[in-house]
Design a protein around this motif. Structure first.
Motif, PDB file in Angstrom:
ATOM      1  N   VAL A 170       0.683  -7.471  -6.090  1.00 45.65           N
ATOM      2  CA  VAL A 170       1.831  -7.496  -5.335  1.00 45.65           C
ATOM      3  C   VAL A 170       1.834  -6.668  -4.285  1.00 45.65           C
ATOM      4  N   ARG A 171       1.433  -5.426  -4.084  1.00 46.99           N
ATOM      5  CA  ARG A 171       1.266  -4.546  -3.116  1.00 46.99           C
ATOM      6  C   ARG A 171       0.222  -5.098  -2.231  1.00 46.99           C
ATOM      7  N   ALA A 172      -0.931  -5.592  -2.783  1.00 43.39           N
ATOM      8  CA  ALA A 172      -2.051  -5.792  -1.834  1.00 43.39           C
ATOM      9  C   ALA A 172      -1.912  -6.941  -1.011  1.00 43.39           C
ATOM     10  N   ILE A 173      -1.045  -7.959  -1.543  1.00 46.30           N
ATOM     11  CA  ILE A 173      -0.855  -9.100  -0.740  1.00 46.30           C
ATOM     12  C   ILE A 173       0.502  -9.154   0.144  1.00 46.30           C
ATOM     13  N   GLU A 174       1.029  -8.030   0.274  1.00 43.76           N
ATOM     14  CA  GLU A 174       2.358  -7.959   0.898  1.00 43.76           C
ATOM     15  C   GLU A 174       2.068  -8.353   2.604  1.00 43.76           C
ATOM     16  N   PRO A 175       1.147  -8.193   3.019  1.00 42.74           N
ATOM     17  CA  PRO A 175       0.734  -8.668   4.485  1.00 42.74           C
ATOM     18  C   PRO A 175       0.657 -10.265   4.566  1.00 42.74           C
ATOM     19  N   LYS A 176       0.308 -10.895   3.379  1.00 43.85           N
ATOM     20  CA  LYS A 176       0.032 -12.140   3.442  1.00 43.85           C
ATOM     21  C   LYS A 176       1.226 -12.894   3.011  1.00 43.85           C
ATOM     22  N   VAL A 177       2.413 -12.482   2.877  1.00 40.24           N
ATOM     23  CA  VAL A 177       3.513 -12.891   2.206  1.00 40.24           C
ATOM     24  C   VAL A 177       4.661 -13.063   3.068  1.00 40.24           C
ATOM     25  N   HIS A 178       5.141 -14.226   3.561  1.00 39.85           N
ATOM     26  CA  HIS A 178       6.368 -14.417   4.283  1.00 39.85           C
ATOM     27  C   HIS A 178       7.761 -14.236   3.475  1.00 39.85           C
ATOM     28  N   HIS A 179       7.851 -14.791   2.507  1.00 42.05           N
ATOM     29  CA  HIS A 179       9.241 -14.534   1.842  1.00 42.05           C
ATOM     30  C   HIS A 179       8.709 -14.544   0.268  1.00 42.05           C
ATOM     31  N   VAL A 180       9.936 -13.564  -0.437  1.00 42.71           N
ATOM     32  CA  VAL A 180       9.784 -13.651  -1.823  1.00 42.71           C
ATOM     33  C   VAL A 180      11.142 -14.050  -2.225  1.00 42.71           C
ATOM     34  N   VAL A 181      11.214 -14.995  -3.177  1.00 39.67           N
ATOM     35  CA  VAL A 181      12.445 -15.471  -4.090  1.00 39.67           C
ATOM     36  C   VAL A 181      12.357 -14.854  -5.452  1.00 39.67           C
ATOM     37  N   THR A 182      13.398 -14.111  -5.864  1.00 43.21           N
ATOM     38  CA  THR A 182      13.744 -13.819  -7.242  1.00 43.21           C
ATOM     39  C   THR A 182      14.929 -13.655  -7.586  1.00 43.21           C
ATOM     40  N   GLY A 183      15.390 -13.197  -8.776  1.00 46.17           N
ATOM     41  CA  GLY A 183      16.962 -12.910  -9.446  1.00 46.17           C
ATOM     42  C   GLY A 183      17.268 -11.612  -8.635  1.00 46.17           C
ATOM     43  N   LEU A 184      18.536 -11.434  -9.049  1.00 49.96           N
ATOM     44  CA  LEU A 184      19.254 -10.200  -8.703  1.00 49.96           C
ATOM     45  C   LEU A 184      18.663  -9.130  -9.229  1.00 49.96           C
ATOM     46  N   GLY A 185      18.457  -7.976  -8.617  1.00 51.51           N
ATOM     47  CA  GLY A 185      17.672  -6.802  -8.909  1.00 51.51           C
ATOM     48  C   GLY A 185      16.141  -6.588  -8.866  1.00 51.51           C
ATOM     49  N   ASN A 186      15.337  -7.737  -9.105  1.00 51.76           N
ATOM     50  CA  ASN A 186      14.202  -7.621  -8.679  1.00 51.76           C
ATOM     51  C   ASN A 186      13.672  -7.467  -7.477  1.00 51.76           C
ATOM     52  N   GLY A 187      14.343  -7.555  -6.439  1.00 49.13           N
ATOM     53  CA  GLY A 187      14.080  -7.181  -5.045  1.00 49.13           C
ATOM     54  C   GLY A 187      13.953  -5.664  -4.768  1.00 49.13           C
ATOM     55  N   GLY A 188      14.259  -4.972  -5.849  1.00 49.57           N
ATOM     56  CA  GLY A 188      14.324  -3.628  -5.804  1.00 49.57           C
ATOM     57  C   GLY A 188      12.819  -3.130  -6.120  1.00 49.57           C
ATOM     58  N   TYR A 189      12.050  -3.803  -6.962  1.00 50.74           N
ATOM     59  CA  TYR A 189      10.427  -3.593  -7.173  1.00 50.74           C
ATOM     60  C   TYR A 189       9.722  -3.968  -5.573  1.00 50.74           C
ATOM     61  N   TYR A 190       9.979  -4.915  -4.858  1.00 51.49           N
ATOM     62  CA  TYR A 190       9.445  -5.275  -3.852  1.00 51.49           C
ATOM     63  C   TYR A 190       9.912  -4.195  -2.437  1.00 51.49           C
ATOM     64  N   GLU A 191      11.248  -3.904  -2.460  1.00 54.59           N
ATOM     65  CA  GLU A 191      11.370  -3.109  -1.778  1.00 54.59           C
ATOM     66  C   GLU A 191      10.775  -1.672  -1.986  1.00 54.59           C
ATOM     67  N   LYS A 192      10.667  -1.224  -3.064  1.00 52.69           N
ATOM     68  CA  LYS A 192      10.030   0.082  -3.345  1.00 52.69           C
ATOM     69  C   LYS A 192       8.683   0.191  -3.065  1.00 52.69           C
ATOM     70  N   TRP A 193       8.084  -0.985  -3.260  1.00 48.03           N
ATOM     71  CA  TRP A 193       6.755  -1.141  -3.345  1.00 48.03           C
ATOM     72  C   TRP A 193       6.035  -1.577  -1.690  1.00 48.03           C
ATOM     73  N   GLY A 194       6.969  -1.657  -0.740  1.00 43.31           N
ATOM     74  CA  GLY A 194       6.693  -1.657   0.740  1.00 43.31           C
ATOM     75  C   GLY A 194       7.196  -2.704   1.221  1.00 43.31           C
ATOM     76  N   TYR A 195       7.666  -3.874   0.616  1.00 45.56           N
ATOM     77  CA  TYR A 195       8.106  -5.006   1.529  1.00 45.56           C
ATOM     78  C   TYR A 195       9.365  -4.875   1.950  1.00 45.56           C
ATOM     79  N   PRO A 196       9.551  -5.184   3.612  1.00 46.41           N
ATOM     80  CA  PRO A 196      10.720  -5.038   4.439  1.00 46.41           C
ATOM     81  C   PRO A 196      11.834  -6.161   3.499  1.00 46.41           C
ATOM     82  N   LEU A 197      12.950  -5.579   3.697  1.00 47.88           N
ATOM     83  CA  LEU A 197      14.069  -6.481   3.134  1.00 47.88           C
ATOM     84  C   LEU A 197      14.268  -7.690   3.736  1.00 47.88           C
ATOM     85  N   SER A 198      13.618  -7.959   4.940  1.00 51.06           N
ATOM     86  CA  SER A 198      13.749  -9.132   5.552  1.00 51.06           C
ATOM     87  C   SER A 198      12.858 -10.154   4.953  1.00 51.06           C
TER      88      SER A 198
END
Length: 366
Positions: A170-198
């Motif tokens: 997940v961290r390695a492909i962040e520059p390639k990914v435009h959107h992440v869709v997931t359930g409540l709370g899971n966005g906390g992994y992506y934010e913690k791992w360097g994905y912008p909230l946008s």
């Protein structure tokens, strides 16, 4: 006194090691105040945890079960042979083709209406926080982050278990990914791992996310549980419908059988393709994963034209034989109105086009 000092030092070392282990960034999501408020506002968050619409059955697991579960042997839960696989070059696929490629276990790469989609991408050697439990079967780890095309329109995450959420990938492909869709709370992994909230869309069940005018991703219910180590059911597990003007695809995520499939099938008027969980079931957790016969029935409930089974062929997470999910589901789908498709890992399947060439490849292996 010397012995006491040594014992005290060992306790301190173990305590420090344990603290370091549980504090690693891959363990827990970042739960901000805003994220916490959204979680607590969900009608599915009850008495401090997310609960499925239909409660789980509580069954005690005997101690004798754990040896076989934690340390599987070749020839039963692990094949003796190298897992049959191909390797479709994902980057060279014509963008206008509607295709899906099973990447092993629960991971898929999919193209719909010109959109590039990743589903629960995992390439970890172990489906566990420790490097000796749940090792990937030989030949099953075909794809890495380097194989993923640029400009992934959306990546979805069904839930946060180790066999679905891969920290390094997940961290390695962040520059390639435009959107992440997931359930409540899971966005906390992506934010913690360097994905912008946008980039992050965290949703409750029955919520549509419009990626653009050509693709809507619905986050839908499941009957499962969540948590990577200590904190259970603090993030919401789910399934997905991918809707374009000319295609509909459903991904079940993990979870036991219930009436949600019938509801989803009715709401969306059926699907061109359903990706359905089939594997890692057990009589000791009958409502956490589906039995193969239930997976076959789910295809009917969803009014699917074609079904691809997954959640097998990579990690041994139960005690059934590695090929049993295929054997039982293949038998259970006979005579049903949908096409049962069984690609090998890495094999391309054209969505909406019958393909009788797909073989019962597990019969070729031991």
């Amino acid at each position: 006194m010397h012995v006491l000092k040594v014992l005290l030092a060992l306790v301190v070392l173990l305590g420090c090691g344990g603290y370091w282990f549980v504090s690693q960034p891959q363990m827990d999501p970042l739960i901000t105040e805003a994220r916490k408020k959204k979680i607590e506002a969900s009608p599915h968050y009850v008495n401090g945890e997310f609960v499925p619409e239909h409660p789980h059955e509580s069954i005690s697991v005997p101690l004798s079960f754990w040896k076989e579960f934690l340390f599987p042997g070749p020839g039963k839960t692990i094949p003796k042979d190298v897992m049959v696989h191909e390797k479709t070059d994902l980057k060279s696929l014509p963008p206008d083709e509607d295709v899906v490629v099973w990447m092993g276990h629960s991971s898929f790469y999919m193209q719909l209406h010109g959109k590039k989609i990743l589903i629960d991408p995992v390439a970890a050697e172990y489906a566990s926080p420790v490097p000796f439990v749940d090792k990937a079967m030989e030949g099953s780890n075909v794809y890495s982050a380097l194989d993923i095309p640029d400009d992934i329109d959306v990546m979805v995450l069904s839930h946060d278990h180790w066999d679905h959420l891969d920290y390094d990938f997940v961290r390695a492909i962040e520059p390639k990914v435009h959107h992440v869709v997931t359930g409540l709370g899971n966005g906390g992994y992506y934010e913690k791992w360097g994905y912008p909230l946008s980039k992050i869309h965290e949703e409750d069940w029955w919520t549509p996310v419009e990626i653009d005018k050509d693709l809507t991703v619905w986050f839908l219910p499941s009957r499962h549980f969540s948590g990577r180590l200590l904190h259970r059911n603090q993030t919401l597990y789910g399934s997905f419908a991918f809707i374009t003007s000319d295609r509909k695809v459903y991904y079940t995520g993990d979870g036991g059988y219930d009436d949600r499939f019938e509801k989803i099938g009715e709401k969306f008027g059926g699907f061109d393709l359903a990706l359905i969980e089939d594997g890692q079931y057990n009589k000791y957790w009958p409502t956490v994963h589906m039995m193969p016969e239930e997976s076959a029935r789910a295809g009917d409930d969803l009014h699917a034209l074609a079904v691809i089974p997954y959640h097998n062929g990579k990690y041994p997470l139960s005690t059934h034989s590695w090929k049993e999910p295929y054997e039982r589901m293949a038998a259970a789908t006979e005579g049903r109105p949908y096409e049962f498709l069984t690609p090998v890992i890495g094999e391309k399947v054209d969505i909406g086009k019958p393909d009788p060439s797909l073989r019962h490849w597990w019969e070729e292996m031991e």
